[in-house]
Design a protein around this motif. Structure first.
Motif, PDB file in Angstrom:
ATOM      1  N   ASP A   3      35.127  44.065  42.768  1.00 50.30           N
ATOM      2  CA  ASP A   3      35.052  45.321  43.496  1.00 50.30           C
ATOM      3  C   ASP A   3      34.319  45.068  44.805  1.00 50.30           C
ATOM      4  O   ASP A   3      33.659  44.036  44.981  1.00 50.30           O
ATOM      5  CB  ASP A   3      34.354  46.409  42.681  1.00 50.30           C
ATOM      6  CG  ASP A   3      34.845  47.804  43.055  1.00 50.30           C
ATOM      7  OD1 ASP A   3      35.520  47.939  44.095  1.00 50.30           O
ATOM      8  OD2 ASP A   3      34.573  48.763  42.317  1.00 50.30           O
ATOM      9  N   VAL A   4      34.442  46.026  45.723  1.00 50.28           N
ATOM     10  CA  VAL A   4      33.896  45.890  47.065  1.00 50.28           C
ATOM     11  C   VAL A   4      32.832  46.961  47.252  1.00 50.28           C
ATOM     12  O   VAL A   4      33.150  48.142  47.359  1.00 50.28           O
ATOM     13  CB  VAL A   4      35.008  46.037  48.128  1.00 50.28           C
ATOM     14  CG1 VAL A   4      34.444  45.807  49.523  1.00 50.28           C
ATOM     15  CG2 VAL A   4      36.154  45.067  47.848  1.00 50.28           C
ATOM     16  N   ASP A   9      31.748  42.606  51.494  1.00 47.54           N
ATOM     17  CA  ASP A   9      31.493  41.580  50.494  1.00 47.54           C
ATOM     18  C   ASP A   9      32.097  41.980  49.150  1.00 47.54           C
ATOM     19  O   ASP A   9      32.422  43.144  48.909  1.00 47.54           O
ATOM     20  CB  ASP A   9      29.988  41.349  50.329  1.00 47.54           C
ATOM     21  CG  ASP A   9      29.359  40.670  51.525  1.00 47.54           C
ATOM     22  OD1 ASP A   9      30.097  40.297  52.449  1.00 47.54           O
ATOM     23  OD2 ASP A   9      28.123  40.533  51.544  1.00 47.54           O
ATOM     24  N   LEU A  10      32.207  40.998  48.248  1.00 46.31           N
ATOM     25  CA  LEU A  10      32.820  41.225  46.951  1.00 46.31           C
ATOM     26  C   LEU A  10      31.796  41.072  45.835  1.00 46.31           C
ATOM     27  O   LEU A  10      30.929  40.194  45.905  1.00 46.31           O
ATOM     28  CB  LEU A  10      33.942  40.209  46.712  1.00 46.31           C
ATOM     29  CG  LEU A  10      35.046  40.105  47.752  1.00 46.31           C
ATOM     30  CD1 LEU A  10      35.999  38.971  47.383  1.00 46.31           C
ATOM     31  CD2 LEU A  10      35.810  41.399  47.862  1.00 46.31           C
ATOM     32  N   LEU A  11      31.906  41.900  44.811  1.00 49.25           N
ATOM     33  CA  LEU A  11      31.221  41.666  43.556  1.00 49.25           C
ATOM     34  C   LEU A  11      32.247  41.145  42.573  1.00 49.25           C
ATOM     35  O   LEU A  11      33.310  41.748  42.392  1.00 49.25           O
ATOM     36  CB  LEU A  11      30.589  42.950  43.019  1.00 49.25           C
ATOM     37  CG  LEU A  11      29.331  43.457  43.712  1.00 49.25           C
ATOM     38  CD1 LEU A  11      28.782  44.665  42.967  1.00 49.25           C
ATOM     39  CD2 LEU A  11      28.271  42.378  43.829  1.00 49.25           C
ATOM     40  N   VAL A  12      31.946  40.032  41.933  1.00 46.64           N
ATOM     41  CA  VAL A  12      32.888  39.366  41.044  1.00 46.64           C
ATOM     42  C   VAL A  12      32.233  39.191  39.674  1.00 46.64           C
ATOM     43  O   VAL A  12      31.124  38.653  39.575  1.00 46.64           O
ATOM     44  CB  VAL A  12      33.296  37.984  41.603  1.00 46.64           C
ATOM     45  CG1 VAL A  12      34.330  37.326  40.695  1.00 46.64           C
ATOM     46  CG2 VAL A  12      33.844  38.122  43.021  1.00 46.64           C
ATOM     47  N   GLY A  13      32.925  39.644  38.629  1.00 45.48           N
ATOM     48  CA  GLY A  13      32.437  39.491  37.273  1.00 45.48           C
ATOM     49  C   GLY A  13      33.093  38.308  36.591  1.00 45.48           C
ATOM     50  O   GLY A  13      34.290  38.058  36.771  1.00 45.48           O
ATOM     51  N   ARG A  19      28.226  37.074  33.864  1.00 49.36           N
ATOM     52  CA  ARG A  19      27.522  37.009  35.132  1.00 49.36           C
ATOM     53  C   ARG A  19      28.276  37.784  36.213  1.00 49.36           C
ATOM     54  O   ARG A  19      29.509  37.815  36.220  1.00 49.36           O
ATOM     55  CB  ARG A  19      27.363  35.546  35.540  1.00 49.36           C
ATOM     56  CG  ARG A  19      26.437  35.323  36.726  1.00 49.36           C
ATOM     57  CD  ARG A  19      26.230  33.829  36.971  1.00 49.36           C
ATOM     58  NE  ARG A  19      27.437  33.201  37.483  1.00 49.36           N
ATOM     59  CZ  ARG A  19      27.450  32.293  38.475  1.00 49.36           C
ATOM     60  NH1 ARG A  19      26.307  31.906  39.025  1.00 49.36           N
ATOM     61  NH2 ARG A  19      28.566  31.760  38.874  1.00 49.36           N
ATOM     62  N   ILE A  20      27.522  38.406  37.132  1.00 44.43           N
ATOM     63  CA  ILE A  20      28.096  39.052  38.310  1.00 44.43           C
ATOM     64  C   ILE A  20      27.530  38.355  39.540  1.00 44.43           C
ATOM     65  O   ILE A  20      26.309  38.152  39.645  1.00 44.43           O
ATOM     66  CB  ILE A  20      27.780  40.554  38.346  1.00 44.43           C
ATOM     67  CG1 ILE A  20      28.414  41.263  37.146  1.00 44.43           C
ATOM     68  CG2 ILE A  20      28.290  41.181  39.641  1.00 44.43           C
ATOM     69  CD1 ILE A  20      28.071  42.736  37.040  1.00 44.43           C
ATOM     70  N   VAL A  21      28.419  37.982  40.459  1.00 45.61           N
ATOM     71  CA  VAL A  21      27.992  37.332  41.698  1.00 45.61           C
ATOM     72  C   VAL A  21      28.502  38.134  42.884  1.00 45.61           C
ATOM     73  O   VAL A  21      29.467  38.890  42.779  1.00 45.61           O
ATOM     74  CB  VAL A  21      28.494  35.870  41.786  1.00 45.61           C
ATOM     75  CG1 VAL A  21      27.973  35.038  40.623  1.00 45.61           C
ATOM     76  CG2 VAL A  21      30.024  35.815  41.831  1.00 45.61           C
ATOM     77  N   ARG A  22      27.829  37.974  43.992  1.00 45.36           N
ATOM     78  CA  ARG A  22      28.271  38.572  45.254  1.00 45.36           C
ATOM     79  C   ARG A  22      28.800  37.459  46.143  1.00 45.36           C
ATOM     80  O   ARG A  22      28.145  36.414  46.311  1.00 45.36           O
ATOM     81  CB  ARG A  22      27.120  39.302  45.947  1.00 45.36           C
ATOM     82  CG  ARG A  22      27.553  40.030  47.209  1.00 45.36           C
ATOM     83  CD  ARG A  22      26.523  41.030  47.671  1.00 45.36           C
ATOM     84  NE  ARG A  22      27.018  41.833  48.794  1.00 45.36           N
ATOM     85  CZ  ARG A  22      26.659  43.090  49.018  1.00 45.36           C
ATOM     86  NH1 ARG A  22      25.801  43.691  48.192  1.00 45.36           N
ATOM     87  NH2 ARG A  22      27.144  43.753  50.052  1.00 45.36           N
TER      88      ARG A  22
END
Length: 317
Positions: A3-4, A9-13, A19-22
């Motif tokens: 999601d944005v 930037d992106l949030l990625v699960g 884990r969630i990363v940006r």
């Protein structure tokens, strides 16, 4: 899922780690945000969906759909960028639980709609009867308030069930007229693109795809707008950009473009990137006419390549 949260930037699960990363839109720098506690990543379970609040600028809430030891559930966490990397997520606040879990077909797509309500897709976990059971949240698209309560305007005022009769929906997108579309895994015959309307029955397990003899779908069931053979699709993410729906395909290893004219395709679907990057898991509109794509080759079903898994940016028109 991706999601944005603002700023591009992106949030990625990550399904298996929780884990969630940006990921920085410019340069691709990866910063760990934190992990969702309690994730049980077995078979097709794990951290399956994330979505930022429709009021993220003021409430800083990130929502997660994930599998635990006992169920699938939805929780929200405050995202505090002032904290150090890896420690930016607050304690989870569970807003909805008790979604049946299974080895397969756990659904998991989360998205906030134009109405600022939270939508979640659930699979039937391999228990086909659950898709037709309106009392079960499995095999459905759910619509709820940001607090996890039934949203005003749902077919049943005391239920989060928005529609039913699904095997495993993995993509949600709204078009320019705020119509909801969903991409869905079939079984052996047909994958589907459906136009979603509240209260409708999308047929599973009684109907898969369209009737091929020219006869209409039996009364009471919604007919899909388009169907594909699973070898050409096995659809996952869905996005809307440039007047078209864009559907990421896993087994099909391609990105499908479906130009729309209202509620119908304006032309035959077009395939892009066929075989070029392997399995495509997620597609997200970047908001500037581009798409973000995430590959899914390291999930045990693909063939990992050098650099996998990766995030791609695709300019579209």
């Amino acid at each position: 899922q991706v999601d944005v949260p603002g700023g591009g930037d992106l949030l990625v699960g990550e399904r298996d780690t929780g884990r969630i990363v940006r990921v920085a839109a410019r340069g691709g720098k990866v910063t760990e945000v934190g992990s969702v506690p309690g994730v049980a990543a077995e078979e097709e379970g794990g951290l399956l969906g994330i979505a930022v609040s429709s009021s993220f600028g003021s409430d800083h809430q990130v929502y997660a759909y994930f599998t635990t030891a006992s169920d699938n559930r939805i929780a929200r966490m405050i995202y505090d960028e002032r904290r150090g990397p890896g420690d930016q997520l607050g304690a989870p606040d569970t807003i909805f639980k008790g979604i049946p879990k299974g080895r397969f077909h756990n659904g998991g797509r989360l998205a906030f709609g134009p109405d600022k309500m939270l939508y979640a897709t659930t699979g039937e976990t391999g228990d086909k009867a659950l898709a037709q059971d309106k009392a079960s949240p499995a095999g459905k698209i759910l619509r709820m308030t940001p607090d996890g309560e039934p949203a005003h305007g749902n077919p049943e005022p005391d239920s989060v069930v928005y529609d039913y009769g699904h095997r495993n929906v993995e993509g949600l997108a709204w078009d320019g007229a705020k119509r909801l579309w969903a991409s869905e895994f079939g079984q052996d015959a047909w994958d589907e693109l459906n136009l979603i309307e509240p209260g409708r029955n999308y047929g599973w397990p009684r109907v898969e795809g369209k009737r091929r003899d020219g006869a209409p779908v039996p009364p009471g069931y919604a007919d899909p707008v388009l169907v594909w053979k699973p070898a050409d699709a096995s659809p996952s993410g869905l996005a809307y950009a440039g007047g078209s729906l864009w559907m990421a395909s896993l087994r099909g290893e391609r990105l499908w473009r479906i130009p729309l004219n209202g509620t119908k395709p304006a032309a035959a679907p077009q395939a892009f990137l066929q075989g070029r990057y392997g399995r495509l898991r997620t597609v997200v509109a970047a908001g500037d006419g581009a798409l973000w794509l995430v590959t899914g080759n390291t999930d045990g079903r693909g063939t990992p390549r050098k650099g996998d898994d990766r995030i791609l940016r695709l300019e579209v028109s």
